[in-house]
Every structure is written in C-alpha cells, then in structure tokens.
Design a protein around this motif. Structure first.
Motif, PDB file in Angstrom:
ATOM      1  N   ASP A  12       0.803  -1.222   0.000  1.00  0.00           N
ATOM      2  CA  ASP A  12       0.000   0.000   0.000  1.00  0.00           C
ATOM      3  C   ASP A  12       0.842   1.280   0.000  1.00  0.00           C
ATOM      4  O   ASP A  12       0.319   2.374   0.204  1.00  0.00           O
ATOM      5  CB  ASP A  12      -0.965   0.005   1.180  1.00  0.00           C
ATOM      6  N   ALA A  13       2.138   1.154  -0.254  1.00  0.00           N
ATOM      7  CA  ALA A  13       3.012   2.332  -0.293  1.00  0.00           C
ATOM      8  C   ALA A  13       2.614   3.241  -1.454  1.00  0.00           C
ATOM      9  O   ALA A  13       2.196   2.784  -2.518  1.00  0.00           O
ATOM     10  CB  ALA A  13       4.471   1.908  -0.449  1.00  0.00           C
ATOM     11  N   VAL A  14       2.735   4.539  -1.235  1.00  0.00           N
ATOM     12  CA  VAL A  14       2.463   5.512  -2.287  1.00  0.00           C
ATOM     13  C   VAL A  14       3.809   5.891  -2.895  1.00  0.00           C
ATOM     14  O   VAL A  14       4.652   6.489  -2.242  1.00  0.00           O
ATOM     15  CB  VAL A  14       1.742   6.755  -1.713  1.00  0.00           C
ATOM     16  N   VAL A  15       3.996   5.500  -4.164  1.00  0.00           N
ATOM     17  CA  VAL A  15       5.267   5.727  -4.844  1.00  0.00           C
ATOM     18  C   VAL A  15       5.017   6.531  -6.112  1.00  0.00           C
ATOM     19  O   VAL A  15       4.195   6.153  -6.951  1.00  0.00           O
ATOM     20  CB  VAL A  15       5.959   4.391  -5.200  1.00  0.00           C
ATOM     21  N   VAL A  16       5.739   7.628  -6.237  1.00  0.00           N
ATOM     22  CA  VAL A  16       5.697   8.449  -7.438  1.00  0.00           C
ATOM     23  C   VAL A  16       7.020   8.223  -8.164  1.00  0.00           C
ATOM     24  O   VAL A  16       8.091   8.361  -7.564  1.00  0.00           O
ATOM     25  CB  VAL A  16       5.516   9.944  -7.095  1.00  0.00           C
ATOM     26  N   ALA A  17       6.944   7.867  -9.431  1.00  0.00           N
ATOM     27  CA  ALA A  17       8.154   7.614 -10.221  1.00  0.00           C
ATOM     28  C   ALA A  17       8.235   8.605 -11.369  1.00  0.00           C
ATOM     29  O   ALA A  17       7.217   8.970 -11.966  1.00  0.00           O
ATOM     30  CB  ALA A  17       8.141   6.188 -10.756  1.00  0.00           C
ATOM     31  N   ILE A  18       9.466   9.022 -11.676  1.00  0.00           N
ATOM     32  CA  ILE A  18       9.713   9.934 -12.786  1.00  0.00           C
ATOM     33  C   ILE A  18      10.682   9.227 -13.733  1.00  0.00           C
ATOM     34  O   ILE A  18      11.782   8.846 -13.326  1.00  0.00           O
ATOM     35  CB  ILE A  18      10.316  11.263 -12.303  1.00  0.00           C
ATOM     36  N   SER A  19      10.267   9.054 -14.971  1.00  0.00           N
ATOM     37  CA  SER A  19      11.118   8.368 -15.944  1.00  0.00           C
ATOM     38  C   SER A  19      12.101   9.352 -16.565  1.00  0.00           C
ATOM     39  O   SER A  19      11.976  10.564 -16.409  1.00  0.00           O
ATOM     40  CB  SER A  19      10.261   7.721 -17.038  1.00  0.00           C
ATOM     41  N   ARG A  20      13.059   8.828 -17.286  1.00  0.00           N
ATOM     42  CA  ARG A  20      14.077   9.703 -17.885  1.00  0.00           C
ATOM     43  C   ARG A  20      13.482  10.670 -18.891  1.00  0.00           C
ATOM     44  O   ARG A  20      14.007  11.742 -19.114  1.00  0.00           O
ATOM     45  CB  ARG A  20      15.195   8.887 -18.502  1.00  0.00           C
ATOM     46  N   ASP A  21      12.366  10.291 -19.520  1.00  0.00           N
ATOM     47  CA  ASP A  21      11.743  11.186 -20.494  1.00  0.00           C
ATOM     48  C   ASP A  21      10.699  12.111 -19.866  1.00  0.00           C
ATOM     49  O   ASP A  21       9.967  12.806 -20.560  1.00  0.00           O
ATOM     50  CB  ASP A  21      11.156  10.400 -21.659  1.00  0.00           C
ATOM     51  N   GLY A  22      10.627  12.118 -18.514  1.00  0.00           N
ATOM     52  CA  GLY A  22       9.763  13.059 -17.816  1.00  0.00           C
ATOM     53  C   GLY A  22       8.359  12.563 -17.524  1.00  0.00           C
ATOM     54  O   GLY A  22       7.550  13.303 -16.973  1.00  0.00           O
ATOM     55  N   ASN A  23       8.049  11.322 -17.884  1.00  0.00           N
ATOM     56  CA  ASN A  23       6.734  10.779 -17.554  1.00  0.00           C
ATOM     57  C   ASN A  23       6.645  10.546 -16.054  1.00  0.00           C
ATOM     58  O   ASN A  23       7.616  10.153 -15.415  1.00  0.00           O
ATOM     59  CB  ASN A  23       6.470   9.473 -18.298  1.00  0.00           C
ATOM     60  N   ILE A  24       5.463  10.782 -15.496  1.00  0.00           N
ATOM     61  CA  ILE A  24       5.238  10.658 -14.058  1.00  0.00           C
ATOM     62  C   ILE A  24       4.230   9.538 -13.824  1.00  0.00           C
ATOM     63  O   ILE A  24       3.206   9.465 -14.511  1.00  0.00           O
ATOM     64  CB  ILE A  24       4.715  11.981 -13.468  1.00  0.00           C
ATOM     65  N   TYR A  25       4.541   8.688 -12.867  1.00  0.00           N
ATOM     66  CA  TYR A  25       3.679   7.556 -12.541  1.00  0.00           C
ATOM     67  C   TYR A  25       3.375   7.572 -11.050  1.00  0.00           C
ATOM     68  O   TYR A  25       4.253   7.806 -10.232  1.00  0.00           O
ATOM     69  CB  TYR A  25       4.367   6.237 -12.896  1.00  0.00           C
ATOM     70  N   LEU A  26       2.122   7.301 -10.713  1.00  0.00           N
ATOM     71  CA  LEU A  26       1.708   7.136  -9.328  1.00  0.00           C
ATOM     72  C   LEU A  26       1.305   5.683  -9.172  1.00  0.00           C
ATOM     73  O   LEU A  26       0.300   5.248  -9.741  1.00  0.00           O
ATOM     74  CB  LEU A  26       0.543   8.060  -8.988  1.00  0.00           C
ATOM     75  N   ASN A  27       2.148   4.924  -8.460  1.00  0.00           N
ATOM     76  CA  ASN A  27       1.916   3.487  -8.290  1.00  0.00           C
ATOM     77  C   ASN A  27       1.604   2.806  -9.625  1.00  0.00           C
ATOM     78  O   ASN A  27       0.588   2.148  -9.785  1.00  0.00           O
ATOM     79  CB  ASN A  27       0.799   3.230  -7.287  1.00  0.00           C
ATOM     80  N   ASN A  28       2.447   3.004 -10.604  1.00  0.00           N
ATOM     81  CA  ASN A  28       2.387   2.362 -11.921  1.00  0.00           C
ATOM     82  C   ASN A  28       1.308   2.888 -12.854  1.00  0.00           C
ATOM     83  O   ASN A  28       1.101   2.340 -13.922  1.00  0.00           O
ATOM     84  CB  ASN A  28       2.266   0.835 -11.792  1.00  0.00           C
ATOM     85  N   PHE A  29       0.583   3.932 -12.458  1.00  0.00           N
ATOM     86  CA  PHE A  29      -0.406   4.538 -13.332  1.00  0.00           C
ATOM     87  C   PHE A  29       0.097   5.903 -13.756  1.00  0.00           C
ATOM     88  O   PHE A  29       0.431   6.742 -12.921  1.00  0.00           O
ATOM     89  CB  PHE A  29      -1.766   4.678 -12.629  1.00  0.00           C
ATOM     90  N   ARG A  30       0.151   6.123 -15.063  1.00  0.00           N
ATOM     91  CA  ARG A  30       0.681   7.383 -15.578  1.00  0.00           C
ATOM     92  C   ARG A  30      -0.230   8.541 -15.206  1.00  0.00           C
ATOM     93  O   ARG A  30      -1.445   8.443 -15.273  1.00  0.00           O
ATOM     94  CB  ARG A  30       0.846   7.291 -17.090  1.00  0.00           C
ATOM     95  N   THR A  31       0.386   9.640 -14.810  1.00  0.00           N
ATOM     96  CA  THR A  31      -0.327  10.866 -14.485  1.00  0.00           C
ATOM     97  C   THR A  31       0.491  12.026 -15.035  1.00  0.00           C
ATOM     98  O   THR A  31       1.432  11.814 -15.793  1.00  0.00           O
ATOM     99  CB  THR A  31      -0.573  10.974 -12.952  1.00  0.00           C
ATOM    100  N   SER A  32       0.156  13.223 -14.662  1.00  0.00           N
ATOM    101  CA  SER A  32       0.892  14.392 -15.165  1.00  0.00           C
ATOM    102  C   SER A  32       1.249  15.301 -13.999  1.00  0.00           C
ATOM    103  O   SER A  32       0.697  15.177 -12.900  1.00  0.00           O
ATOM    104  CB  SER A  32       0.026  15.159 -16.167  1.00  0.00           C
TER     105      SER A  32
END
Length: 97
Positions: A12-32
C-alpha cells in the motif's frame, strides 16, 4: 547518508516515479505534473501514514524532479522519501583535492 526505507516495499506504499523522459507515474499509473498533487492528495487523505516515496530515473531532469517533490509536498505528504537503486559496482571515492 542513505538509510533503508522498508515502508517503500509495502503493497500500500504511495510511490511516485519519474522516468528519464519526464513521464510521471503514481503506483504504476501514468499521471501528469498538473494532476499529481490532487492524485496524491486523494491517495493519502484517509491514511494515517502520509509518507510518499519518490523514485527518479538517474537521467531524469533535476528540475522536473524538484517540481514533482514540490507537488507531492503540496498534496499534504508529511514525509517524502527519495528512493535510489543500490549500485552493484564499487565506485572508488573521489580523489582528494
């Protein structure tokens, strides 16, 4: 100095990921960037633990990472953990000047 963050491995951890091309993901779901504050706020609003972990690709633009951290803080995160990958190769220390 890095320290272990075992909470980041929880389901249930909340993880925000930023890819090298600037895409943002919140728990594996793309957002902006425009939506990340409201998305994180919605995810943590009913939680007692308002910790959000941020993981960034090493090649992501620093300015983009800073904007995401600011947006996560604006969402009401009490703690923001920055996740890194452990390096498997031993890197020698920088030379003394």
């Amino acid at each position: 100095n890095p320290k272990a963050m075992p909470g980041a491995d929880k389901d249930d951890a909340v993880v925000v990921a930023i890819s090298r091309d600037g895409n943002i993901y919140l728990n594996n779901f793309r957002t902006s960037l425009d939506n990340i504050t409201s998305d994180v706020r919605e995810r943590i609003s009913a939680r007692g633990d308002k910790t959000v972990f941020i993981k960034s690709d090493a090649r992501a633009k620093y300015g983009e990472v800073v904007k995401v951290v600011a947006a996560v803080r604006a969402a009401g995160a009490d703690n923001v953990g920055l996740l890194t990958d452990k390096s498997s190769a031993k890197t020698p220390p920088p030379p003394s000047l």
